[in-house]
Every structure is written in C-alpha cells, then in structure tokens.
Scaffold this active site. Structure first.
Site, PDB file in Angstrom:
ATOM      1  N   GLU A 194      39.115  45.639  45.077  1.00 47.45           N
ATOM      2  CA  GLU A 194      39.741  46.516  44.090  1.00 47.45           C
ATOM      3  C   GLU A 194      39.500  45.995  42.679  1.00 47.45           C
ATOM      4  O   GLU A 194      39.275  46.773  41.741  1.00 47.45           O
ATOM      5  CB  GLU A 194      41.248  46.623  44.365  1.00 47.45           C
ATOM      6  N   ASP A 235      42.028  41.419  47.539  1.00 48.81           N
ATOM      7  CA  ASP A 235      41.277  40.526  46.650  1.00 48.81           C
ATOM      8  C   ASP A 235      42.064  40.212  45.391  1.00 48.81           C
ATOM      9  O   ASP A 235      43.021  40.912  45.032  1.00 48.81           O
ATOM     10  CB  ASP A 235      39.922  41.148  46.281  1.00 48.81           C
TER      11      ASP A 235
END
Length: 407
Positions: free
Chosen positions: A175, A80
């Site tokens: 994350e 991400d």
C-alpha cells in the site's frame, strides 16, 4: 480487548517495508512473513476460507451467525510499512500513564518526543502510549489496523451469540508504494462494501482523498572536463534544479494543508551527465489535478525547447483518484461510522485524507471503501506513537459497525 496490544507488539517486530519502483507484487519478499503469521492466526481462531495468494494478499471470512439476509461487510488493512525510515528491528516502548512531559525515546542518541513539537501528545495525558526507540518507525501504519481487525475477528468468532452477517477480511501488501490493490480480488472478496482501517487520530473518518499521480523527469546532460566546459557542458543536476525552480513555490507540501494540492520532489539522483527525479503530484480537485499534470509536462517541453529536444524526458502516471464521488451514493457508510463512534463517546472527525489508501482505488474497482482511524500519530517516522486506549476503542467501534449492519 488487551489482545489488540499483544498482537500489535508482535506484528511491529516483523519487518515488512515495501520498496518503490519494483515490478513484482509484493515488492519485498519479507512481507510474506507477516502474511504467513496472519494466516496461521486466522486458522487458529476459526476463520473460514483463509488463504494467502501468490501476491501476498490474505483473505478470510467470518461466517454469518444468522439466516437473515444482510449485506456483506469487508474490513481491510495493509501489512507493509513505509520505507521513509527503517522498519527493521523495531523496539516498541510502552509509556504508562503519560504525564504530558517530553518522552525520552533514546537517551544515548538524545532523541525525544516532545509535546512542544508534537502538541497532539497533550490529548493523551493519563493514557498509555506505545512509542519507538528513536531509531525506526513504529509501524502503526498499518499494523495497528491489522491488529484491530484481527482482534475483532477473534472476538466475533468466540461469541457466536452476536448476530451478524458475513464479514470479509483482507490484508494487502505494498500500500505504501501505491500498489496495494493491484491484484486485489474484488469479486472473490465478495463484500458489498468495506472499510479500510488505516487512518490516524481516534475519531477520524475519511472519504475524500487526493487525486494522485507520479511524475518522472530524466535529464540527459553533457559531461565535459570543467577546464574546457565553456558553452559545451550541460550539468544534468543543475537542469534538474531548474526544472524544480519552475514549479510553484507555494505548492510544496511544506506550505500546504487541508484541500491544498502540491508537487513534491521525492527523489533526485545522478551526476553531470545524467540525472533523474521523482515527484508526487496531488490535488483533491480533479480540475486542479489535471492542471498540475499539464503544467508538469509543459515545463519539460519548455526546457527541451531551450536546451534541445531529448534533454528532458518527462512522464506522468496516475496513481489513484478521489473516492468522494464513489462513496457519496453509499453515504450510510459514513453515517453509520459516525453513529458508532458517538455511541461510544468518541467525537467523529470527518477530514480529507492528504494522501491515499487502498480504499480509494477499491472504490473505483467497485467496492465502496472509506477509511477509519487506527489511533496512530506521526506516521512514517521515528516520532510515531499510538495510544493503547485508542486502539482498544477502535476495536469497539468496529464491533458497533458490525452490529449496525446486522439490523
């Protein structure tokens, strides 16, 4: 190692931004688009045990090429990107043989990447840089790490003559919103220890990070017509400003560096009747971290006493802790990373992370996991850039690490 660049340019064009305050993991379905690409590529290059689970974690194995009993090494990166600025429709540009001058990111919008504001650029004169078009982030955090690990994986699978133990690969979602390892299968992953490849400048090695918490402040005001508001109105927005004013001015991230902690107001929304604010609370020192959280809650108590119980609802939730105490018993991870860099002519830079990584939480879940550089700069913004030569060198560093654990 040219494939690392091809991969990176492909991955950054896939929008994988995660979102805060979402209950599900992944927080955005679009992260699965990159995960699916990685699964397909891992199968194509011959990795074993390739899978994506229901929460968008991608796992794979590079089988050992020797019968010698060796430790199982893990390599991890996150898919991400930050939601601080758009990650949709990323248009990377390559600046060849950088000349040290200001880079035009977007002529139409007059957006420039200037060494007077970003002095680290001077270190890359003569190198090739990948930059944005000034309208989005680039996504080197952490698609550079993903590309570097994938390129190493393909190289090892194409060169079985290189003797090494079993290597585990993991790619995580979310994350950037602090949930990157909520559902990471440490036991199933099966590594003895690992590295996240999620750092910055070439040479960085990180095994100290912030202790981190998130703070929430909800304020119930009283909305009264301003014409008759005397002694009756409680403006929730002004109360939110009062709460902020009671935090130490110098403990704001714009005034801190190195091991200095902070309180950061990350979001404020609402109106006269109701407002809510989100904070991040950080400190490397555990005692100071606990003091910061206590102070945050105490301000809420004081203001409730001033304005009436229930005006302020203040909560604090821990996010992750400093991994240092979990890494020091496995200091070989740091020593071997330093040695790998030195053998390749890279100066190791051991620095504390002014943030956190998946590795910090994994270290407390039983998987010691310091962080290595990717080569990127200026993460989470339109001025993000990365050196092609640095990315290629990171792949070489990872290869050296694999070799160091194969002796």
């Amino acid at each position: 190692m040219q494939k690392v660049i091809e991969r990176f340019l492909k991955y950054v064009k896939v929008d994988t931004q995660s979102l805060d305050d979402m209950e599900q993991v992944p927080s955005t379905e679009k992260q699965k688009n990159l995960a699916a690409i990685l699964v397909e590529e891992l199968i194509e290059i011959g990795a074993a045990d390739v899978k994506m689970d229901d929460h968008c974690y991608v796992y794979a194995t590079i089988p050992a090429t020797t019968d010698k009993k060796l430790p199982v090494l893990g390599l991890i990166a996150h898919m991400d990107t930050s939601n601080a600025i758009s990650g949709e429709n990323v248009k990377p540009q390559i600046i060849q043989n950088y000349d040290g001058k200001s880079i035009v990111l977007n002529k139409e919008l007059s957006i420039f990447l200037d060494p007077s504001e970003h002095p680290s650029l001077i270190n890359y004169i003569g190198q090739d840089l990948i930059v944005t078009d000034g309208t989005t982030l680039l996504g080197a955090d952490d698609k550079a790490g993903v590309a570097e690990i994938m390129t190493l994986a393909e190289y090892l699978l194409n060169h079985p003559e290189i003797k090494h133990g079993t290597i585990k690969i993991g790619f995580t979602p979310d994350e950037e919103v602090g949930r990157g390892v909520d559902f990471f299968d440490v036991e199933g992953f099966g590594a003895d220890f690992a590295y996240t490849v999620d750092g910055g400048e070439l040479g960085e090695i990180e095994y100290e990070n912030f202790n981190a918490a998130g703070g929430k402040v909800e304020i119930q005001g009283k909305s009264i017509h301003p014409g008759s508001a005397k002694d009756k109105m409680l403006n929730a927005l002004l109360l939110a400003m009062e709460f902020q004013s009671m935090l130490p001015v110098q403990q704001n991230p714009m005034y801190t560096e190195n091991y200095e902690g902070f309180f950061m107001l990350s979001n404020l929304e609402g109106g006269v009747d109701f407002a809510k604010a989100s904070y991040i609370i950080r400190d490397h020192d555990k005692v100071k971290f606990e003091e910061k959280k206590a102070r945050f809650l105490k301000i809420g108590d004081y203001l409730n006493d001033k304005y009436g119980e229930g005006t302020f609802t203040v909560t604090v939730k821990d996010s992750y802790y400093n991994m240092k105490e979990k890494i020091e018993p496995h200091i070989h991870l740091i020593d071997n990373a330093k040695l790998a860099m030195e053998e390749l002519g890279v100066t190791p830079i051991v620095v504390p992370i002014r943030g956190g990584t998946d590795g910090a939480r994994l270290s407390y879940m039983g998987l010691p996991c310091p962080n290595l550089c990717t080569g990127g700069h200026n993460y989470h913004g339109r001025y993000e850039y990365i050196s092609i030569q640095s990315m290629e060198k990171v792949v070489e560093i990872l290869l050296k690490l694999v070799e160091s654990y194969s002796k």
